[in-house]
Design a protein around this motif. Structure first.
Motif, mmCIF file in Angstrom:
data_model
loop_
_atom_site.group_PDB
_atom_site.id
_atom_site.type_symbol
_atom_site.label_atom_id
_atom_site.label_comp_id
_atom_site.label_asym_id
_atom_site.label_seq_id
_atom_site.Cartn_x
_atom_site.Cartn_y
_atom_site.Cartn_z
ATOM 1 N N ARG A 98 0.820 -1.209 0.000
ATOM 2 C CA ARG A 98 0.000 0.000 0.000
ATOM 3 C C ARG A 98 0.849 1.253 0.000
ATOM 4 N NH1 ARG A 98 -4.540 -0.290 4.477
ATOM 5 N NH2 ARG A 98 -5.056 1.673 3.426
ATOM 6 N N GLU A 99 2.198 1.096 0.010
ATOM 7 C CA GLU A 99 3.088 2.258 -0.022
ATOM 8 C C GLU A 99 2.932 2.947 -1.364
ATOM 9 O OE1 GLU A 99 5.950 4.741 1.748
ATOM 10 O OE2 GLU A 99 4.822 3.073 2.582
ATOM 11 N N VAL A 100 2.611 4.216 -1.333
ATOM 12 C CA VAL A 100 2.384 4.965 -2.566
ATOM 13 C C VAL A 100 3.460 6.034 -2.703
ATOM 14 C CG1 VAL A 100 -0.102 4.564 -2.567
ATOM 15 C CG2 VAL A 100 0.829 6.553 -1.364
ATOM 16 N N PRO A 101 3.833 6.366 -3.935
ATOM 17 C CA PRO A 101 4.858 7.397 -4.126
ATOM 18 C C PRO A 101 4.323 8.771 -3.742
ATOM 19 C CG PRO A 101 3.950 6.714 -6.235
ATOM 20 C CD PRO A 101 3.366 5.787 -5.220
ATOM 21 N N LEU A 102 5.216 9.609 -3.246
ATOM 22 C CA LEU A 102 4.829 10.966 -2.885
ATOM 23 C C LEU A 102 4.766 11.858 -4.110
ATOM 24 C CD1 LEU A 102 6.868 11.532 0.390
ATOM 25 C CD2 LEU A 102 4.512 10.761 0.116
ATOM 26 N N SER A 107 15.482 10.720 1.406
ATOM 27 C CA SER A 107 15.127 10.920 2.815
ATOM 28 C C SER A 107 14.414 12.253 2.950
ATOM 29 C CB SER A 107 16.386 10.880 3.696
ATOM 30 O OG SER A 107 17.094 9.680 3.515
ATOM 31 N N LEU A 108 13.175 12.283 2.436
ATOM 32 C CA LEU A 108 12.435 13.538 2.388
ATOM 33 C C LEU A 108 12.059 14.035 3.785
ATOM 34 C CD1 LEU A 108 10.180 12.750 -0.704
ATOM 35 C CD2 LEU A 108 12.252 14.133 -0.626
ATOM 36 N N HIS A 109 12.001 13.130 4.748
ATOM 37 C CA HIS A 109 11.763 13.495 6.138
ATOM 38 C C HIS A 109 12.889 12.922 6.994
ATOM 39 C CE1 HIS A 109 7.696 13.994 4.409
ATOM 40 N NE2 HIS A 109 7.575 14.956 5.327
ATOM 41 N N SER A 110 13.198 13.614 8.063
ATOM 42 C CA SER A 110 14.344 13.217 8.889
ATOM 43 C C SER A 110 13.958 12.666 10.242
ATOM 44 C CB SER A 110 15.288 14.419 9.080
ATOM 45 O OG SER A 110 14.595 15.500 9.658
ATOM 46 N N GLN A 111 12.676 12.621 10.552
ATOM 47 C CA GLN A 111 12.226 12.042 11.818
ATOM 48 C C GLN A 111 11.158 10.994 11.534
ATOM 49 O OE1 GLN A 111 10.934 15.085 14.528
ATOM 50 N NE2 GLN A 111 13.019 15.699 15.071
ATOM 51 N N ILE A 112 11.141 9.974 12.410
ATOM 52 C CA ILE A 112 10.186 8.881 12.229
ATOM 53 C C ILE A 112 9.635 8.479 13.575
ATOM 54 C CG2 ILE A 112 12.039 7.147 12.324
ATOM 55 C CD1 ILE A 112 10.400 5.440 10.410
ATOM 56 N N SER A 113 8.361 8.143 13.590
ATOM 57 C CA SER A 113 7.736 7.698 14.830
ATOM 58 C C SER A 113 8.139 6.262 15.133
ATOM 59 C CB SER A 113 6.203 7.791 14.692
ATOM 60 O OG SER A 113 5.753 6.927 13.641
ATOM 61 N N LYS A 114 8.004 5.891 16.389
ATOM 62 C CA LYS A 114 8.321 4.532 16.809
ATOM 63 C C LYS A 114 7.032 3.847 17.257
ATOM 64 C CE LYS A 114 13.057 5.459 18.265
ATOM 65 N NZ LYS A 114 14.042 5.395 19.376
ATOM 66 N N PRO A 115 6.395 3.156 16.341
ATOM 67 C CA PRO A 115 5.110 2.526 16.712
ATOM 68 C C PRO A 115 5.327 1.345 17.650
ATOM 69 C CG PRO A 115 5.765 1.845 14.515
ATOM 70 C CD PRO A 115 6.761 2.883 14.953
ATOM 71 N N SER A 116 4.322 1.099 18.477
ATOM 72 C CA SER A 116 4.380 -0.057 19.370
ATOM 73 C C SER A 116 4.023 -1.307 18.580
ATOM 74 C CB SER A 116 3.399 0.138 20.533
ATOM 75 O OG SER A 116 2.075 0.305 20.031
ATOM 76 N N LEU A 117 4.780 -2.358 18.793
ATOM 77 C CA LEU A 117 4.581 -3.601 18.055
ATOM 78 C C LEU A 117 3.923 -4.632 18.962
ATOM 79 C CD1 LEU A 117 8.004 -3.803 16.197
ATOM 80 C CD2 LEU A 117 5.831 -2.893 15.337
ATOM 81 N N SER A 118 2.902 -5.297 18.425
ATOM 82 C CA SER A 118 2.180 -6.305 19.202
ATOM 83 C C SER A 118 1.693 -7.389 18.263
ATOM 84 C CB SER A 118 0.991 -5.661 19.945
ATOM 85 O OG SER A 118 0.193 -6.661 20.544
ATOM 86 N N ARG A 121 -3.312 18.389 -4.248
ATOM 87 C CA ARG A 121 -3.551 17.285 -3.307
ATOM 88 C C ARG A 121 -2.258 16.729 -2.692
ATOM 89 N NH1 ARG A 121 -7.224 13.028 -6.385
ATOM 90 N NH2 ARG A 121 -5.562 13.326 -7.925
ATOM 91 N N SER A 122 -1.111 17.290 -3.061
ATOM 92 C CA SER A 122 0.157 16.796 -2.553
ATOM 93 C C SER A 122 0.441 17.368 -1.167
ATOM 94 C CB SER A 122 1.297 17.162 -3.506
ATOM 95 O OG SER A 122 2.533 16.823 -2.946
ATOM 96 N N ASN A 123 0.383 16.471 -0.178
ATOM 97 C CA ASN A 123 0.707 16.898 1.187
ATOM 98 C C ASN A 123 2.185 17.294 1.316
ATOM 99 O OD1 ASN A 123 -1.916 16.471 2.119
ATOM 100 N ND2 ASN A 123 -1.487 14.298 2.554
ATOM 101 N N LEU A 124 3.043 16.652 0.516
ATOM 102 C CA LEU A 124 4.473 16.948 0.580
ATOM 103 C C LEU A 124 4.747 18.379 0.142
ATOM 104 C CD1 LEU A 124 7.390 15.983 1.049
ATOM 105 C CD2 LEU A 124 7.416 15.252 -1.354
ATOM 106 N N LEU A 125 4.104 18.822 -0.964
ATOM 107 C CA LEU A 125 4.315 20.192 -1.430
ATOM 108 C C LEU A 125 3.764 21.201 -0.428
ATOM 109 C CD1 LEU A 125 3.562 19.944 -5.264
ATOM 110 C CD2 LEU A 125 5.768 20.293 -4.150
ATOM 111 N N ARG A 126 2.648 20.849 0.181
ATOM 112 C CA ARG A 126 2.069 21.757 1.181
ATOM 113 C C ARG A 126 3.019 21.870 2.400
ATOM 114 N NH1 ARG A 126 -3.636 22.430 0.716
ATOM 115 N NH2 ARG A 126 -3.862 22.467 2.967
#
Length: 841
Positions: free
Chosen positions: A32-36, A50-61, A349-354
């Motif tokens: 489901r990964e779509v190009p930006l 590396s368009l973004h430099s921070q990433i969240s750490k989701p909890s794994l279960s 509609r591009s969130n990246l450009l916004r």
């Protein structure tokens, strides 16, 4: 090669069983990964930045679907790289000479500078945007080649996915030397040189400035760990020691970063080699500011050394004067105008450009954001000055540009868009299926030139030519940091000529014009050698002076070299100088005194010689020769003087003792004879001559044999004294010398025995007693001479020999002729035959 595929397949099966529904399974798979950013075309080039430099750490279960990864904090520099890729593709589409009837599209994904999102990006590049998991696979990837990523670790992760299908990956910024392994990564190429060359270039740079004691900090990933390992190995070969080597990660704890900065502060090295990625450098500098880490000479890798963001006033106090190697700068015509046209209105509609627009202008498109101005979309990028609009340092962007063109030229050749005769064919043989393996093959063989004149090609490992600019952080008239090229490193040049400086002045740490010194121990000056200190690196040493006769004429000599045989070290032990040549000279006091006594003795003998009988005359003549032969022992020994001194000495003394022996025999015969006294003088004269001649000829024969078979010769004696050369006469044959001396001793012994037998002669005739006494003195002198001669050093050996000659000569002269002179001069009435014979008148 297929092992990662089977591992992934097992992982997919297990995860698919545990997933609660198909949607969760697809989420884990990453389909489901779509190009930006994307554009359709006949040929699709994938992009991963590396368009973004921070990433969240989701909890794994295991009980719930994993939360989606959220990337934040847009990286304007990486966004420029992505736009440069789009610019290059649009430029190719507008060219009629390159892929003329083929449209090139793109799919650009965000790797978020992390390995987990990169895995999803790799799956997205392969699978496309379908949401179903088909049973049948066509084998056709959604992209024909991929440009990216910007880090070595994320590139390796992506290759583990794309490499299974041999989809070519051309990185613009992954420098890990491990990626040059063609067996492991056969479909990988890059337009940036390998760290194999950069690490060695950094080691040569540090060595060039005489820094042998450095600190090191690296990114805790493949880029930093591999690069630093190669640097430490190369530095060790250059004689450079690393005081400490620390690793940091942008996702690590702040406590760890604090500890690393404390280690740097406590270190004694004045130079810090920072093999850090851009993000880790940003983290380190924040803590360095907090702990006021200043006055360090930074040596940086290509990842951050030309970063405009780090060159801002916030970090300039720390990084001013930094040195490092950067990818060569180039100009890309038309790129600046293209970047300035980027606007959210192009794709509403591009969130990246916004997000890009909000970050650039500090505004928001959401009206419910208090304290933030509203973005209109009409703002002008020309009014901004950030990492996106700054095109003054197009280094990595140029690598992206070359990577896109490399794919285009490979496909151009693969699709046979050009006839064999070299004329352009305006139609390409575009097939429905393009095998990735074929793209890899044609990428390996490309060789083209971009508009800037730079030639692009790949070696057998997929690497480009390794050429770097040596960049120095200096301030311009406006006190802004500018990146000044002060040298070039070309790995293709022979060793010793790879690093060349262009003569420009270098600004050092803390904006000093004086180069910092970074050594564990001060340099050992000439005349000293380095001695390692137990338990410390080889760069920490003590300086020990060279031993006598050894020198070191350079600083930091590992060993002292021995001077040649006829040379000796000077006072500073920095140069070998000719040894002092020593011999008994007329110019020195001892030589002058001995020469004076010799001449005095000869003169005195000649005075007495004026009135004497034949035998006494011959005796006095031989004594004169004895006095004068001592002069041959003084002065610089030559071949002739060496032969003359010992033979003259031996013959003169043999003649002298022979005369005394003849005189003694005559006296004994005169008083022991039973025949009338008148007959004694008639037979004594021939007997005297015969005995003198015979005894002397024996010595002459001995000397002739000596000079014929083993004559004395000049010799440089370097054994007795190391610091000087004793110039002496080698005896040639010591046996011959002692035979000569022994023969003289034999004659003296005969004289002594005969004189002793005459002890009962009348008291008035005292000559026999005087001869006895003279032989005692003579024997005492020469018996004393033997041990003194053997034990005396250098020129004193010659002096002892001269002293023995003079002492024995004076002893003979005074003992035999002094009583006669006394009677002749002071008691002439006793000078009668009757008085001598003891008769009364």
């Amino acid at each position: 090669m297929w092992e990662p595929f089977f591992v992934m397949l097992i992982f997919v099966v297990i995860t698919g069983r545990l997933a609660q529904d198909e949607a969760a399974f697809c989420e884990m798979l990453g389909s489901r990964e779509v190009p930006l950013m994307s554009k359709k075309g006949d040929i699709i080039i994938g992009g991963a930045f590396s368009l973004h430099s921070q990433i969240s750490k989701p909890s794994l279960s295991w009980n719930a679907s994993p939360e989606p990864l959220i990337c934040s904090r847009i990286n304007l520099r990486e966004f420029r790289f992505a736009q440069t890729m789009i610019f290059a593709i649009e430029e190719i589409n507008n060219r009629s000479s390159l892929l003329p009837n083929v449209s090139v599209g793109y799919k650009i994904f965000d790797s978020c500078a992390s390995t987990l999102p990169t895995t999803r990006v790799g799956m997205g590049l392969i699978n496309g945007e379908e949401r179903t998991f088909e049973k049948n696979c066509s084998g056709q990837s959604s992209v024909h080649a991929v440009v990216g990523t910007s880090e070595s670790s994320t590139t390796i992760v992506m290759l583990q996915t794309l490499g299974i299908f041999q989809i070519p990956v051309i990185s613009h910024f992954a420098t890990c030397a491990c990626l040059s392994n063609r067996r492991q990564y056969p479909s990988f190429f890059r337009t940036i040189p390998s760290d194999y060359f950069q690490s060695r270039a950094l080691a040569k740079l540090v060595k060039h400035f005489g820094w042998t004691w450095v600190g090191a900090v690296r990114s805790d990933n493949d880029y930093g760990n591999n690069g630093m390992a190669t640097f430490i190995e190369a530095a060790s070969q250059e004689g450079i020691c690393v005081e400490y080597s620390e690793a940091i990660s942008r996702t690590g704890s702040r406590e760890h970063v604090k500890r690393v900065v404390r280690v740097i502060r406590r270190g004694t090295a004045s130079v810090l080699v920072a093999f850090l990625a851009y993000d880790e450098m940003d983290v380190l500098l924040e803590e360095a500011l907090f702990q006021n880490l200043t006055e360090l000479q930074w040596v940086g890798s290509e990842s951050w050394i030309t970063s405009a963001h780090l060159a801002k006033a916030r970090y300039s106090g720390i990084l001013s004067g930094s040195l490092g190697f950067a990818i060569r700068k180039a100009k890309i015509p038309g790129l600046e105008g293209f970047l300035l046209q980027v606007n959210p209105k192009q794709e509403p509609r591009s969130n990246l450009l916004r997000e890009f627009w909000e970050t650039s202008f500090g505004c928001s498109f959401q009206s419910d954001m208090p304290g933030t101005k509203l973005c209109t979309g009409s703002e002008n990028l020309q009014d901004t000055n950030n990492a996106f609009t700054d095109v003054s340092e197009l280094r990595i962007s140029n690598n992206v540009y070359k990577a896109v063109y490399a794919v285009a030229y490979a496909l151009h050749n693969m699709l046979k868009c050009e006839q064999n005769d070299g004329k352009v064919n305006y139609t390409c043989n575009l097939n429905d299926y393009i095998a990735p393996r074929q793209v890899v093959k044609y990428l390996q063989d490309i060789h083209f030139t971009v508009q800037s004149g730079e030639k692009v090609f790949f070696d057998e490992n997929g690497d480009p030519a390794a050429v770097y600019d040596l960049v120095n952080w200096q301030r311009n008239a406006a006190k802004d940091i500018v990146f000044t090229t002060v040298g070039i490193y070309d790995a293709s040049q022979p060793n010793g000529k790879q690093l060349s400086m262009n003569g420009k002045n270098i600004t050092w740490a803390a904006e000093s014009m004086e180069r910092p010194l970074s050594v564990c121990s001060q340099n050992c000056p000439p005349g000293f050698r380095k001695a390692t200190i137990k338990g410390k690196p080889i760069c920490c040493f003590s300086c020990l002076p060279c031993a006598a006769g050894e020198i070191s004429n350079t600083s930091n000599s590992a060993e002292c070299s021995q001077c040649p045989l006829e040379y000796w070290s000077n006072v500073n032990h920095s140069k070998c100088v000719p040894k002092v040549i020593e011999f008994l000279s007329y110019k020195e006091t001892m030589g002058a005194i001995l020469a004076a006594f010799s001449l005095c003795g000869a003169s005195l003998t000649l005075i007495i010689l004026s009135s004497n009988s034949e035998l006494s005359f011959l005796l006095l003549f031989s004594l004169t020769l004895c006095f004068l032969c001592s002069l041959t022992f003084i002065g610089r020994p030559t071949e002739w003087s060496c032969m003359l001194r010992h033979t003259a000495f031996g013959i003169a003394f043999a003649l002298c003792i022979s005369c005394i022996l003849a005189k003694t025999i005559t006296v004994v015969m005169a008083f022991k004879a039973k025949r009338p006294a008148k007959t004694i003088p008639q037979c004594s004269a021939p007997l005297q001559r015969t005995s003198v001649l015979g005894c002397t000829l024996i010595q002459v024969l001995i000397c002739v044999i000596w000079l014929t078979f083993a004559p004395p010769f000049p010799h440089k004696n370097t054994v007795y004294a190391n610091e000087k050369i004793i110039l002496e006469c080698d005896l040639g044959s010591p046996i011959a010398f002692w035979v000569v001396l022994g023969y003289i001793g034999l004659l003296a012994s005969l004289c002594f025995v005969l004189a002793f037998l005459s002890r009962k002669l009348p008291d008035n005739f005292n000559e026999a007693k005087f001869i006895t006494f003279s032989m005692l003195i003579f024997s005492a002198v020469w018996l004393t001479f033997i041990p003194a001669y053997v034990s005396s050093p250098g020129k004193f050996t010659v002096a002892v020999e001269i002293f023995a000659i003079l002492a024995s000569s004076f002893g003979l002269l005074f003992c035999i002729f002094a009583p006669k002179c006394y009677i002749l001069l002071l008691k002439p009435e006793r000078n009668t035959k009757n008085h001598m014979m003891g008769r009364k008148q």
